[in-house]
Scaffold this motif. Structure first.
Motif, mmCIF file in Angstrom:
data_model
loop_
_atom_site.group_PDB
_atom_site.id
_atom_site.type_symbol
_atom_site.label_atom_id
_atom_site.label_comp_id
_atom_site.label_asym_id
_atom_site.label_seq_id
_atom_site.Cartn_x
_atom_site.Cartn_y
_atom_site.Cartn_z
ATOM 1 N N SER A 1 -1.266 9.644 1.058
ATOM 2 C CA SER A 1 -2.710 9.464 0.879
ATOM 3 C C SER A 1 -3.432 10.806 0.741
ATOM 4 C CB SER A 1 -3.318 8.606 1.992
ATOM 5 O OG SER A 1 -2.885 9.018 3.250
ATOM 6 N N ARG B 1 -7.688 6.187 -3.434
ATOM 7 C CA ARG B 1 -7.596 5.809 -2.019
ATOM 8 C C ARG B 1 -6.491 4.767 -1.856
ATOM 9 N NH1 ARG B 1 -11.647 6.056 1.838
ATOM 10 N NH2 ARG B 1 -11.898 3.829 2.155
ATOM 11 N N LEU B 2 -5.557 5.052 -0.948
ATOM 12 C CA LEU B 2 -4.432 4.140 -0.741
ATOM 13 C C LEU B 2 -4.606 3.385 0.577
ATOM 14 C CD1 LEU B 2 -1.473 6.528 -1.682
ATOM 15 C CD2 LEU B 2 -2.379 4.638 -3.061
ATOM 16 N N PRO B 3 -4.144 2.119 0.623
ATOM 17 C CA PRO B 3 -4.211 1.365 1.881
ATOM 18 C C PRO B 3 -3.060 1.738 2.810
ATOM 19 C CG PRO B 3 -3.341 -0.020 0.151
ATOM 20 C CD PRO B 3 -3.659 1.297 -0.489
ATOM 21 N N VAL B 4 -2.982 3.004 3.160
ATOM 22 C CA VAL B 4 -1.939 3.445 4.098
ATOM 23 C C VAL B 4 -2.553 4.300 5.195
ATOM 24 C CG1 VAL B 4 -0.150 3.442 2.315
ATOM 25 C CG2 VAL B 4 -1.292 5.568 2.894
ATOM 26 N N GLN B 5 -1.936 4.243 6.369
ATOM 27 C CA GLN B 5 -2.323 5.063 7.508
ATOM 28 C C GLN B 5 -1.082 5.818 7.972
ATOM 29 O OE1 GLN B 5 -5.846 4.594 9.384
ATOM 30 N NE2 GLN B 5 -5.901 4.583 7.153
ATOM 31 N N SER B 6 -1.263 7.083 8.325
ATOM 32 C CA SER B 6 -0.118 7.925 8.694
ATOM 33 C C SER B 6 0.017 8.006 10.204
ATOM 34 C CB SER B 6 -0.298 9.324 8.103
ATOM 35 O OG SER B 6 -0.308 9.242 6.696
ATOM 36 N N PRO C 1 -0.930 -2.309 5.482
ATOM 37 C CA PRO C 1 -1.393 -3.458 6.271
ATOM 38 C C PRO C 1 -0.377 -4.591 6.373
ATOM 39 C CG PRO C 1 -3.136 -2.704 4.816
ATOM 40 C CD PRO C 1 -1.890 -1.948 4.431
ATOM 41 N N PHE D 1 -3.300 -6.011 -2.656
ATOM 42 C CA PHE D 1 -4.376 -5.894 -1.672
ATOM 43 C C PHE D 1 -5.713 -6.390 -2.229
ATOM 44 C CE2 PHE D 1 -1.105 -2.853 -0.482
ATOM 45 C CZ PHE D 1 -0.828 -3.311 0.792
ATOM 46 N N THR D 2 -5.750 -6.672 -3.524
ATOM 47 C CA THR D 2 -6.910 -7.337 -4.116
ATOM 48 C C THR D 2 -6.648 -8.832 -4.271
ATOM 49 O OG1 THR D 2 -7.512 -5.355 -5.335
ATOM 50 C CG2 THR D 2 -8.415 -7.433 -6.139
ATOM 51 N N LEU E 1 0.013 -10.759 -0.175
ATOM 52 C CA LEU E 1 0.666 -9.801 0.712
ATOM 53 C C LEU E 1 2.101 -10.232 1.000
ATOM 54 C CD1 LEU E 1 -2.195 -9.140 3.291
ATOM 55 C CD2 LEU E 1 -1.732 -7.969 1.138
#
Lengths: 401, 80
Positions: A227, A236-241, A329, A385-386, A390
């Motif tokens: 990201s 913007r990516l739907p990722v968290q580090s 997610p 994600f739209t 999932l």
């Protein structure tokens, strides 16, 4: 341990331009480069790595390989990977020490039993080898697991995938790097991407600390830093580090015959070829790019390990470390195009990217070569994600994330 | 291990807290007018900076109140 080949790879200066530039020289980036050359004949390829080859998550993972995922989309891509793993030493002419010793996923609650038996059935419907073991069968398969009913979370059974196992992670990276290099791919180390060259909404190259490099297509394969990189291109990516920790014991005689994972008490354990016990657990909860986590996560993991394996009580921890994993997610990866033309992303593998290495490279190479998704990675595009389609693998991902 | 400043209880060990992710993500003002893309963005996409990050924590094993801090995700320094 097996002998290494005499020659590994060149250390070239980057050229002014390539057909494909891959950002990230870990397992996935190197596999992608290899399959671009081997499957698609595209050899004007560079892999740009800001550190050294395979020095990030590839050097930090717990090397478990399995394909016992719940949903059809995941079973398809991970089983494709497992089939590639089975022929990889021969294909790459380098012993990657792939050991199909079997993976047990333990059940400790009635809900675990239901989830496990459901997953065994789902696996079989997808042609993936899977068995359900009762506690006696668990003890026969892995005699060092404590199957006593007198513990807080007794073993009520386990799923077993006999074809699953471990491989030697460094050998895997070096094998892909060596073959990619042999086919003409430039593996450029110490080369950090600092920005993207754009023409309107189209990426035409990358800015690096070694100067600008032109590219027909750019593929990100930077795991925990995806990201950060994507944001340089305005994506913007739907990722968290998050940090993911692992540890090894001192070297021990061979005592552990397989891989044992437990979702519920949260530990996974195998024994490396040299003899270390390799252990991991879930991610630390907070966002972080520091390659370390908190010690209480290790304490809980060790407590679980000791209850399951009383035999390990006197083993010493030799080393602990952390890697940065990119968590999505739905606990499934993202492979495909981005809103910027000619910029593609392969990320979001969370805690389980190693097992996917060959299939990740195979499908990503197809996408970078053709501009289109391979049937195996089509469901893993950003659009889910739209659309809401999932692929929720929080259960089969095997650790909390 | 993080030492987290609860505004009501002072510095406490990370194990007392529950993590809540990015701070300051408002519910859409006119949800009925959101496109699918906007909904996807609201539900699934959060900032993920390498550096200062405003985030929510709940002092779950203490006063149980929620609060925001700014923490550097590269160094773990709590900026404010």
């Amino acid at each position: 341990m097996s002998e290494h080949p005499d020659r590994l790879w060149r250390n070239p200066e980057p050229r002014s331009g390539y057909d494909v530039v891959i950002v990230g020289g870990g397992g996935h980036g190197l596999a992608t480069a290899y399959y671009l050359a081997a499957n698609h004949g595209i050899r004007r390829v560079a892999v740009l790595e800001k550190g050294w080859l395979a020095g990030g998550n590839m050097a930090r993972n717990t090397t478990i390989i399995r394909s016992n995922y719940l949903w059809d989309e995941s079973a398809a891509i991970y089983e494709h990977a497992l089939k590639l793993w089975e022929g990889l030493s021969a294909e790459l002419d380098y012993d990657i020490l792939f050991s199909q010793r079997g993976v047990l996923n333990l059940a400790h609650t009635l809900q675990d039993v239901r989830e496990g038996t459901r997953r065994v059935n789902a696996n079989r419907l997808n042609g993936v080898d899977a068995q359900w073991l009762d506690p006696d069968e668990v003890r026969k398969f892995c005699p060092i697991v404590n199957t006593s009913p007198d513990v807080r979370y007794p073993v009520l059974g386990a799923t077993l995938q006999p074809r699953a196992g471990i491989a030697k992670h460094d050998h895997v990276a070096w094998a892909f790097a060596r073959k990619a290099d042999e086919l003409g791919v430039d593996l450029v180390q110490g080369c950090e991407v600092t920005g993207f060259l754009k023409d309107g909404n189209k990426v035409v190259g990358v800015e690096t600390n070694l100067g600008p490099i032109g590219a027909g297509r750019v593929g990100l394969a930077a795991a925990g830093h995806s990201s950060v990189l994507a944001s340089l291109a305005g994506v913007r990516l739907p990722v968290q580090s998050h940090p993911l920790q692992a540890l090894v014991s001192e070297l021990l005689e061979p005592v552990h015959p397989c891989v044992v994972m437990s979702n519920h008490v949260h530990v996974y354990v195998s024994q490396a070829h040299k003899g270390e016990l390799v252990m991991g657990a879930g991610i630390d909860p907070y966002n972080s790019y520091a390659q370390r986590g908190s010690v209480h996560v290790i304490e809980q993991q060790m407590a679980a390990a000791l209850e399951l394996f009383p035999i390990f009580a006197r083993a010493h921890v030799l080393r602990t470390w952390g890697g940065i994993v990119d968590v999505t997610p739905d606990a499934s990866p993202i492979i495909g195009p981005t809103p910027v033309d000619n910029l593609f992303v392969n990320c979001g593998w969370g805690t389980g990217g190693f097992k996917a290495t060959p299939a990740s490279g195979w499908t990503y190479a197809h996408t970078l070569a053709t501009g289109k998704a391979h049937p195996l990675n089509a469901p893993f595009a950003l659009e889910r994600f739209t659309t809401g389609a999932l692929i929720d693998e929080h259960g089969a991902a095997a650790v909390a994330h | 291990m993080l030492l987290i400043p609860c505004p009501w209880c002072g510095d406490r060990d990370e194990t007392e807290f529950h993590y809540g992710g990015q701070a300051g993500v408002p519910y859409p003002e006119r949800p009925a007018e959101l496109s699918d893309e906007d909904w996807g963005e609201y539900l699934f996409v959060r900032d993920n900076p390498k550096g200062p990050f405003a985030e929510r924590w709940s002092h779950a094993a203490g006063c149980r109140r929620w609060f925001s801090i700014v923490r550097d995700t590269a160094t773990h320094e709590i900026v404010r």
